[in-house]
Design a protein around this motif. Structure first.
Motif, PDB file in Angstrom:
ATOM      1  N   UNK A 204       0.794  -1.227   0.000  1.00 46.27           N
ATOM      2  CA  UNK A 204       0.000   0.000   0.000  1.00 46.27           C
ATOM      3  C   UNK A 204       0.821   1.270   0.000  1.00 46.27           C
ATOM      4  N   UNK A 205       2.047   1.219  -0.534  1.00 45.71           N
ATOM      5  CA  UNK A 205       2.971   2.354  -0.623  1.00 45.71           C
ATOM      6  C   UNK A 205       3.374   2.903   0.744  1.00 45.71           C
ATOM      7  N   UNK A 206       3.394   2.033   1.756  1.00 46.62           N
ATOM      8  CA  UNK A 206       3.920   2.420   3.060  1.00 46.62           C
ATOM      9  C   UNK A 206       5.417   2.124   3.128  1.00 46.62           C
ATOM     10  N   UNK A 207       6.097   2.851   4.010  1.00 41.95           N
ATOM     11  CA  UNK A 207       7.525   2.667   4.201  1.00 41.95           C
ATOM     12  C   UNK A 207       7.775   1.665   5.318  1.00 41.95           C
ATOM     13  N   UNK A 208       8.499   0.590   5.015  1.00 43.98           N
ATOM     14  CA  UNK A 208       8.818  -0.455   5.988  1.00 43.98           C
ATOM     15  C   UNK A 208      10.255  -0.248   6.466  1.00 43.98           C
ATOM     16  N   UNK A 209      10.431  -0.227   7.778  1.00 43.76           N
ATOM     17  CA  UNK A 209      11.722   0.100   8.347  1.00 43.76           C
ATOM     18  C   UNK A 209      11.836  -0.493   9.761  1.00 43.76           C
ATOM     19  N   UNK A 210      12.923  -0.861  10.247  1.00 44.86           N
ATOM     20  CA  UNK A 210      14.249  -0.870   9.670  1.00 44.86           C
ATOM     21  C   UNK A 210      15.025  -2.013  10.318  1.00 44.86           C
ATOM     22  N   UNK A 211      15.953  -2.624   9.608  1.00 43.05           N
ATOM     23  CA  UNK A 211      16.863  -3.607  10.196  1.00 43.05           C
ATOM     24  C   UNK A 211      18.240  -3.393   9.583  1.00 43.05           C
ATOM     25  N   UNK A 212      19.261  -3.977  10.198  1.00 43.66           N
ATOM     26  CA  UNK A 212      20.615  -3.857   9.691  1.00 43.66           C
ATOM     27  C   UNK A 212      21.257  -2.540  10.081  1.00 43.66           C
ATOM     28  N   UNK A 213      22.450  -2.315   9.536  1.00 42.44           N
ATOM     29  CA  UNK A 213      23.217  -1.123   9.886  1.00 42.44           C
ATOM     30  C   UNK A 213      23.439  -0.182   8.706  1.00 42.44           C
ATOM     31  N   UNK A 214      22.882  -0.513   7.541  1.00 40.05           N
ATOM     32  CA  UNK A 214      23.034   0.348   6.378  1.00 40.05           C
ATOM     33  C   UNK A 214      24.367   0.210   5.675  1.00 40.05           C
ATOM     34  N   UNK A 215      25.238  -0.697   6.157  1.00 39.29           N
ATOM     35  CA  UNK A 215      26.556  -0.864   5.565  1.00 39.29           C
ATOM     36  C   UNK A 215      26.596  -1.934   4.500  1.00 39.29           C
ATOM     37  N   UNK A 216      27.822  -2.385   4.191  1.00 40.76           N
ATOM     38  CA  UNK A 216      28.039  -3.351   3.121  1.00 40.76           C
ATOM     39  C   UNK A 216      28.250  -4.773   3.642  1.00 40.76           C
ATOM     40  N   UNK A 217      27.938  -5.013   4.916  1.00 44.70           N
ATOM     41  CA  UNK A 217      28.125  -6.334   5.494  1.00 44.70           C
ATOM     42  C   UNK A 217      27.284  -7.396   4.814  1.00 44.70           C
ATOM     43  N   UNK A 232       6.153  -9.132  -4.398  1.00 40.33           N
ATOM     44  CA  UNK A 232       6.190  -7.999  -3.471  1.00 40.33           C
ATOM     45  C   UNK A 232       5.893  -6.760  -4.284  1.00 40.33           C
ATOM     46  N   UNK A 233       4.900  -5.969  -3.858  1.00 43.30           N
ATOM     47  CA  UNK A 233       4.532  -4.815  -4.658  1.00 43.30           C
ATOM     48  C   UNK A 233       4.102  -3.642  -3.790  1.00 43.30           C
ATOM     49  N   UNK A 234       4.278  -2.444  -4.360  1.00 46.48           N
ATOM     50  CA  UNK A 234       3.834  -1.202  -3.733  1.00 46.48           C
ATOM     51  C   UNK A 234       4.391  -1.044  -2.323  1.00 46.48           C
ATOM     52  N   UNK A 235       5.723  -1.134  -2.227  1.00 41.70           N
ATOM     53  CA  UNK A 235       6.425  -1.047  -0.956  1.00 41.70           C
ATOM     54  C   UNK A 235       7.587  -0.073  -1.085  1.00 41.70           C
ATOM     55  N   UNK A 236       7.820   0.720  -0.030  1.00 40.98           N
ATOM     56  CA  UNK A 236       9.018   1.547   0.086  1.00 40.98           C
ATOM     57  C   UNK A 236       9.858   0.971   1.221  1.00 40.98           C
ATOM     58  N   UNK A 237      11.134   0.681   0.948  1.00 39.48           N
ATOM     59  CA  UNK A 237      12.025   0.192   1.982  1.00 39.48           C
ATOM     60  C   UNK A 237      12.773   1.373   2.575  1.00 39.48           C
ATOM     61  N   UNK A 238      12.603   1.573   3.883  1.00 40.59           N
ATOM     62  CA  UNK A 238      13.291   2.655   4.556  1.00 40.59           C
ATOM     63  C   UNK A 238      14.748   2.323   4.787  1.00 40.59           C
ATOM     64  N   UNK A 239      15.430   3.185   5.529  1.00 42.30           N
ATOM     65  CA  UNK A 239      16.854   2.995   5.788  1.00 42.30           C
ATOM     66  C   UNK A 239      17.134   2.977   7.287  1.00 42.30           C
ATOM     67  N   UNK A 240      17.904   1.954   7.756  1.00 45.32           N
ATOM     68  CA  UNK A 240      18.572   0.910   6.972  1.00 45.32           C
ATOM     69  C   UNK A 240      17.629  -0.241   6.631  1.00 45.32           C
ATOM     70  N   UNK A 241      17.932  -0.923   5.511  1.00 42.33           N
ATOM     71  CA  UNK A 241      17.077  -2.010   5.030  1.00 42.33           C
ATOM     72  C   UNK A 241      17.801  -3.343   5.002  1.00 42.33           C
ATOM     73  N   UNK A 242      18.834  -3.488   5.841  1.00 43.88           N
ATOM     74  CA  UNK A 242      19.547  -4.752   5.891  1.00 43.88           C
ATOM     75  C   UNK A 242      20.069  -5.152   4.522  1.00 43.88           C
TER      76      UNK A 242
END
Length: 399
Positions: A204-217, A232-242
C-alpha cells in the motif's frame, strides 16, 4: 557478534507491525497513473493446457496462469467495443518454458504491434484502437505460463531524464516511463526482523523500516524474503534495510522503492531456470550492486529508476555454483552510476539491453571472467552488440 533477529512469517494476509501480527486485506490499490484495461475484459486463445484457463490472464491474480497445449499458442484479451491501447505487460508464472519468440498483434487487422526473441515484460507500441489484442508465442523451450496479460491506454516509448514537479503519489500496475520522481509514502510500518512473504504482498505504498546497519556487510538479514513464485509490490524500503529483498526462487518485484540501497537492493537465488521480474520502482544511494543475481535463469528489469550506485545488475562472479545467467534491461533511467550490467562472459552470460537513458557516464555492459568461490573475478572490458552484450549504441542515450 551481531544478534540475529527471529523472522516473522507473512503468508496471504498478515504482516508484522512492531512485533505483533496484524491481519490485512491484501488487495491491490487502484492505479493512480494507469488502469489495467484487461480487468473486466474477456479472454480467449488458440488452446489451453489441462488445468489452466484463458480467464486467468485477466483476473489480476499472478498465482493463476494460462498455458497453451504445447510450446506455442495464442492468448487474447477482447472488449465489446473498440478500445484504445498503447502498452501491454506480460507477467510470467514460474515453472514454465522460456519464451524464445513472440508477437503482439492487433487481432482485428492482423497487424503486428511488436515482436521479440525473448520473453517480454512491458511492451509499448503506437496507440491503437482495437477490439481484440493477441499475444502470440511463436517459440519456447517448453510450455510457457502466462500469469497476466495487462493492457493500458498509455505508456511511454522512451525514458525521460528530468524529475516531475511533484512526486508520484500512489501505486501503479504499469511501470510506464521512469522520470526520476520519487513516490510519497502512505505511512510507516516498523518491523523487527525479516518479513517472509508467500503469494502476493501489497504494501500500500507504506515505508517499511528498519533492520541492519546500512553498511556493506554480507551477513545482514534481508528485510523481505520472498518464497518461490511470490510477489512484493507497492512497498518503500526505509533505511537501513539490511540486505534488502531476497528472492528464494523466481519472484516479481512490482513498484518497489529503496530509499537507501545499503548492501544490495535485491538478491535473486532462483535455481529453476525461470525468470524474475523487477517492474517499475526505483532505488538510490548505493555504493556497489543494486540487483545481485546468484542463481540461474533470467532477471528482467523494466521501467526502473536508479540514482547513485555502482551497478544496476551484477551476475555473481564467484558464488559457490557457477551458473549461466541472463539479464534483460528495458526502459530504464539511471543517474550517477558506474555500470549498468556486469556479466561473466566465460560462463556464457548475456545482457539484452534496450531503451536506456544514462545521466552522466557509465559502462553499459561490462564483461568479467567468473572464478571459483574464494577468488575475485577479473574485468575483461566493455562489450557492444556481441554474443554476451546484446546492446547497440542506438539503444542508449547519454545526457
Amino acid at each position: 557478534m551481531r544478534r540475529k533477529v527471529a523472522s516473522r512469517w507473512l503468508a496471504g494476509s498478515a504482516t508484522v507491525v512492531a512485533g505483533a501480527v496484524v491481519a490485512l486485506a491484501l488487495q491491490i490499490p487502484s492505479a493512480s497513473a494507469a488502469t489495467n484495461l484487461s480487468l473486466g475484459a474477456g479472454a480467449d486463445g488458440s488452446s489451453k493446457a489441462s488445468g489452466t484457463s484463458y480467464g486467468n490472464v485477466i483476473d489480476g491474480n499472478t498465482g493463476t496462469y494460462w498455458s497453451p497445449s504445447g510450446s506455442t499458442g495464442t492468448i487474447s484479451v477482447k472488449w465489446g467495443s473498440a478500445t484504445t491501447v498503447s502498452s501491454a505487460v506480460i507477467v510470467l508464472a514460474s515453472g514454465g518454458g522460456s519464451i524464445s519468440g513472440w508477437q503482439l498483434k492487433n487481432n482485428d487487422t492482423g497487424a503486428v504491434l511488436a515482436s521479440g526473441s525473448s520473453a517480454p515484460s512491458t511492451v509499448n507500441f503506437s496507440s491503437t484502437s482495437l477490439k481484440k489484442i493477441s499475444f502470440v508465442i511463436t517459440g519456447a523451450s517448453g510450455t510457457p505460463r502466462i500469469a497476466e496479460f495487462e493492457t493500458y491506454a498509455s505508456g511511454g516509448s522512451t525514458p525521460t531524464s528530468g524529475p516531475t514537479s511533484s512526486p508520484t503519489s500512489g501505486p501503479t500496475s504499469n511501470p510506464g516511463t521512469p522520470t526520476g520522481a520519487w513516490p510519497s509514502s502512505a505511512g510507516s510500518v516498523s518491523i523487527s526482523g525479516t518479513v517472509n512473504v508467500s503469494g502476493t504482498f501489497d504494501g500500500g505504498m507504506k515505508t517499511y523500516c528498519c533492520i541492519g546497519d546500512g553498511g556493506q556487510g554480507e551477513s545482514q538479514d534481508p528485510m523481505f524474503k520472498i518464497a518461490n513464485g511470490g510477489t512484493l509490490q507497492n512497498v518503500i524500503l526505509g533505511s537501513p534495510a539490511g540486505d534488502g529483498v531476497h528472492c528464494e526462487g523466481t519472484c516479481t518485484l512490482r513498484n518497489v522503492w529503496w530509499n537507501d540501497i545499503g548492501e544490495d537492493a535485491a538478491t535473486f537465488k532462483q535455481t529453476n531456470g525461470g525468470t524474475s521480474y523487477i517492474i517499475g520502482g526505483g532505488a538510490r544511494s548505493g555504493s556497489d550492486k543494486t540487483f545481485q543475481h546468484n542463481g540461474n535463469g533470467t532477471v528482467n528489469i523494466s521501467g526502473f529508476y536508479l540514482k547513485g550506485s555502482g551497478k544496476l545488475y551484477r551476475g555473481c562472479g564467484n558464488c559457490t555454483t557457477s551458473y549461466t545467467r541472463h539479464v534483460r534491461i528495458d526502459n530504464v533511467l539511471v543517474d550517477d552510476i558506474d555500470m549498468l550490467a556486469g556479466i561473466n562472459s566465460n560462463w556464457n552470460d548475456t545482457a539484452t539491453i534496450t531503451r536506456v537513458v544514462v545521466i552522466g557516464s557509465a559502462t553499459i555492459c561490462g564483461k568479467y571472467k567468473g572464478v571459483p568461490k574464494g577468488s575475485e573475478p577479473s574485468y575483461l572490458g566493455e562489450g557492444w552488440n556481441d554474443a554476451n552484450c546484446k546492446v547497440n549504441r542506438s539503444d542508449v542515450t547519454f545526457r
